[in-house]
Scaffold this motif. Structure first.
Motif: not given
Length: 258
Positions: A40-47, A71-77, A79-85
């Motif tokens: 299931k594709d769960e977005p990181f931020l509230a849609a 919106v889903t793509f930006i949410s995943h981006a 999440q990835s950016r925050l994980r890297t930081v």
């Protein structure tokens, strides 16, 4: 030759490989080797709030419609950016907290802490010497009995009197503290291995009740303390200084001003 040996062993066990292969291919042949399981594709931020924010920014650029996939793509981006930081800042923090005192390949060349203590001791001795000189001057001024005194002599006498009163008050306070400590008696240390007390991470936690009190009767159980990595503002500033995109950003300058 090898296939014949395998067939001979399978026939001894009562298994016919040709029949088993045909049976597998006949039943569910479209699913063999092609079965996939989707997550299931769960977005990181509230849609909904994110979509509104994107629409507000897009209208300034003349874009009126933003699909849900963006919106889903930006949410995943995000999440990835925050994980890297977080990963990079965690590595920086661990390097900062790393201690080389117990490493056999390192030897201490200078001890800045002991040097600072030595300078502090010198300053304390110098201050004590000046205070003693000033005290001697005040005592001499207080003992002088000249009939005609100038204003400076009167000021020194008054200051000497105030100094003697202050020393007397300090001595009385010290005697009162010693008397109070003698009346209280020696402090008793708290026993951590007493019955009904469970040691968790170096701290005692009391237990009450029948079933719970039975846990504390045996040896205290030691739980391993979880290592916590604490990141401070200096670590984030160091990270932003190393990043090419953030080394000249307004966020870095604001962090330096704090």
């Amino acid at each position: 030759r090898d296939d014949d040996d395998i067939n001979d062993v399978a026939s001894m066990a009562g298994v016919n490989l040709n029949e088993e292969s045909a049976r597998i291919m006949a039943t569910n042949s479209d699913l063999v080797g092609t079965q996939m399981q989707s997550c299931k594709d769960e977005p990181f931020l509230a849609a909904i709030p994110l979509h509104k924010r994107i629409l507000e920014t897009a209208k300034k650029l003349g874009i009126t419609d933003v699909p849900a996939e963006v919106v889903t793509f930006i949410s995943h981006a995000t999440q990835s950016r925050l994980r890297t930081v977080i990963e990079k800042v965690t590595v920086i923090t661990q390097h900062r907290m790393e201690s080389y005192k117990d490493d056999e390949w390192y030897e201490q060349a200078t001890d800045v802490r002991s040097q600072l203590k030595f300078f502090e001791q010198l300053e304390r001795l110098e201050k004590q010497r000046k205070d003693e000189q000033e005290r001697e001057i005040l005592l001499k001024a207080a003992k002088s009995r000249s009939r005609q005194e100038d204003p400076e002599q009167a000021r020194l006498k008054q200051k000497a009197k105030e100094m003697q009163q202050q020393e007397l008050a300090q001595m009385r306070q010290r005697d009162a503290n010693l008397t109070a400590l003698a009346a209280i008696g020696p402090r008793k240390k708290r026993k951590l291995d007493a019955p009904g007390l469970l040691t968790i991470g170096g701290e005692g936690v009391g237990l009450c009740g029948g079933s719970q009190a039975g846990l504390g009767t045996g040896s205290p159980r030691q739980y391993p303390r979880q290592k916590i990595t604490r990141v401070n503002l200096r670590d984030f500033i160091f990270y932003m200084e190393q990043e090419r995109e953030m080394s000249h950003s307004l966020l870095l300058y604001r962090a330096l001003l704090k």
